[in-house]
Write an enzyme that holds these catalytic residues in place. Structure first.
Site, mmCIF file in Angstrom:
data_model
loop_
_atom_site.group_PDB
_atom_site.id
_atom_site.type_symbol
_atom_site.label_atom_id
_atom_site.label_comp_id
_atom_site.label_asym_id
_atom_site.label_seq_id
_atom_site.Cartn_x
_atom_site.Cartn_y
_atom_site.Cartn_z
ATOM 1 N N LYS A 88 0.843 -1.205 0.000
ATOM 2 C CA LYS A 88 0.000 0.000 0.000
ATOM 3 C C LYS A 88 0.875 1.251 0.000
ATOM 4 O O LYS A 88 0.626 2.193 -0.740
ATOM 5 C CB LYS A 88 -0.956 -0.030 1.207
ATOM 6 C CG LYS A 88 -2.029 -1.106 1.050
ATOM 7 C CD LYS A 88 -2.795 -1.442 2.321
ATOM 8 C CE LYS A 88 -3.666 -2.679 2.089
ATOM 9 N NZ LYS A 88 -4.384 -3.153 3.262
ATOM 10 N N GLN A 134 -5.141 -1.840 9.454
ATOM 11 C CA GLN A 134 -4.929 -3.151 8.844
ATOM 12 C C GLN A 134 -5.500 -4.255 9.735
ATOM 13 O O GLN A 134 -5.274 -4.289 10.943
ATOM 14 C CB GLN A 134 -3.414 -3.366 8.613
ATOM 15 C CG GLN A 134 -3.052 -4.645 7.876
ATOM 16 C CD GLN A 134 -3.562 -4.685 6.442
ATOM 17 O OE1 GLN A 134 -3.695 -3.667 5.781
ATOM 18 N NE2 GLN A 134 -3.858 -5.876 5.949
ATOM 19 N N ASP A 160 -11.516 2.175 3.643
ATOM 20 C CA ASP A 160 -11.863 0.753 3.543
ATOM 21 C C ASP A 160 -13.374 0.551 3.381
ATOM 22 O O ASP A 160 -13.813 -0.549 3.045
ATOM 23 C CB ASP A 160 -11.441 0.028 4.836
ATOM 24 C CG ASP A 160 -10.140 -0.735 4.688
ATOM 25 O OD1 ASP A 160 -9.886 -1.257 3.585
ATOM 26 O OD2 ASP A 160 -9.388 -0.809 5.675
HETATM 27 N N1 GUN Z 1 -6.870 -7.270 5.729
HETATM 28 C C1 GUN Z 1 -7.133 -8.017 4.631
HETATM 29 N N2 GUN Z 1 -7.796 -7.292 3.706
HETATM 30 C C2 GUN Z 1 -7.958 -6.061 4.238
HETATM 31 C C3 GUN Z 1 -8.578 -4.866 3.761
HETATM 32 O O1 GUN Z 1 -9.134 -4.780 2.655
HETATM 33 N N3 GUN Z 1 -8.532 -3.804 4.617
HETATM 34 C C4 GUN Z 1 -7.947 -3.860 5.848
HETATM 35 N N4 GUN Z 1 -7.973 -2.777 6.600
HETATM 36 N N5 GUN Z 1 -7.377 -4.959 6.313
HETATM 37 C C5 GUN Z 1 -7.377 -6.049 5.504
#
Ligand code: GUN
Length: 290
Positions: free
Chosen positions: A54, A98, A123
């Site tokens: 990211k 996350q 998200d």
């Molecule tokens: N962990 C796995 N996929 C995601 C996601 O799309 N967003 C977040 N915040 N954590 C994750």
């Protein structure tokens, strides 16, 4: 039957290039650029890899990225304070916590997600945005992976309206929001989860099977109707190799289309996160139409 391989990599490159050129225009006009804050609690290996992807993408696109790595044993209050301080920071347009959180915080995941300002919720996990999604209101921010799956299907001209779709996996991150988005697009959706008694009875009748469980090679040829489309959202390790939920090889010559892992849905998730961050920036700055 010839099976079409649905690649997300090139599609995601196009999305990323488009955002990058819009960021260059912002810079040229002397404006600030969008900023994304990513919070990682603990040092789960897979999460660390996702988070670094990211940040790399932010750099490539020209966004500012803010990284917060909190120790594994961080108390709830520490994470709460960090989220609240990021809500107040003008240069932060998006906040991503996350997941999964370490075990002692896991039960309070929703409480923490709800502390993120809905306008910075890149998200789309805040109940306000989940609510907008559920009532079919497009004004909310939509979760990245479900958005990526629909982008992939649309890009390959795979119609969902009127189709029977079986979603395997009912997480808050993928299965549930994707099922809702498919219903909003007038698909007939069955959702299987850990307590579903006979998963194959649902997958076998589907025109489109989507799997997001993290169980390696769960979806095999005999579970899929001939000519169906199979979308693999899973990612796990099997004998040291990255694999998906779908037994890819067994579907070749049987399914009409299938996504590979890696190189299928994965790259689109990060691209959609960049899109959501840009969208949050545009709304906060009131810069519609750029
Ligand atoms: N962990 C796995 N996929 C995601 C996601 O799309 N967003 C977040 N915040 N954590 C994750």
């Amino acid at each position: 039957m010839e099976t079409k391989i649905l690649y997300g990599k090139e599609l995601s490159e196009k999305v990323v290039q488009d955002i990058k050129s819009r960021v260059e225009k912002l810079k040229a006009s002397g404006r600030r650029v969008p900023g994304l804050a990513v919070i990682l609690v603990g040092d789960d290996t897979a999460s660390k890899i996702y988070v670094s992807k990211k940040h790399e993408m932010c750099e490539k696109i020209g966004f500012r990225s803010f990284s917060f790595n909190l120790p594994e044993e961080s108390p709830f209050e520490k994470v709460k304070e960090l989220i609240q301080s990021l809500n107040e920071r003008d240069e932060v347009d998006g906040i991503l916590l996350q997941l999964p959180l370490p075990p002692h915080l896991r039960e309070r995941t929703n409480e923490l997600l709800t502390l993120i300002s809905p306008e910075k919720d890149v998200d789309g996990f805040h109940p306000y945005n989940v609510g907008l999604l559920t009532i079919g209101d497009d004004k909310g921010i939509k979760p990245c992976t479900p958005k990526g799956v629909l982008y992939l299907l649309d890009s390959y001209g795979i119609e969902v309206e009127g189709k029977d779709v079986t979603m395997v996996g009912a997480s808050n991150i993928v299965g549930k929001p994707l099922a809702i988005m498919l219903i909003n697009r007038m698909a007939t959706v069955s959702v299987c989860h850990i307590k579903t008694r006979c998963v194959p009875s649902f997958t076998r009748k589907a025109d489109i099977v989507i799997s997001a469980t993290g169980v390696p090679h769960l979806i095999k040829r005999e579970m899929v109707k001939e000519g169906a489309v199979v979308i693999d959202v899973g990612i796990s390790r099997l004998n040291g190799k990255i694999v998906g939920d779908v037994d890819f090889e067994s579907l070749l010559g049987h399914a009409s289309a299938v996504t590979p892992v890696p190189g299928g849905v994965g790259p689109l998730t990060v691209a959609m996160l960049m899109e959501n961050t840009f969208e949050c920036y545009v709304r906060r700055e009131g810069l519609y139409g750029i």
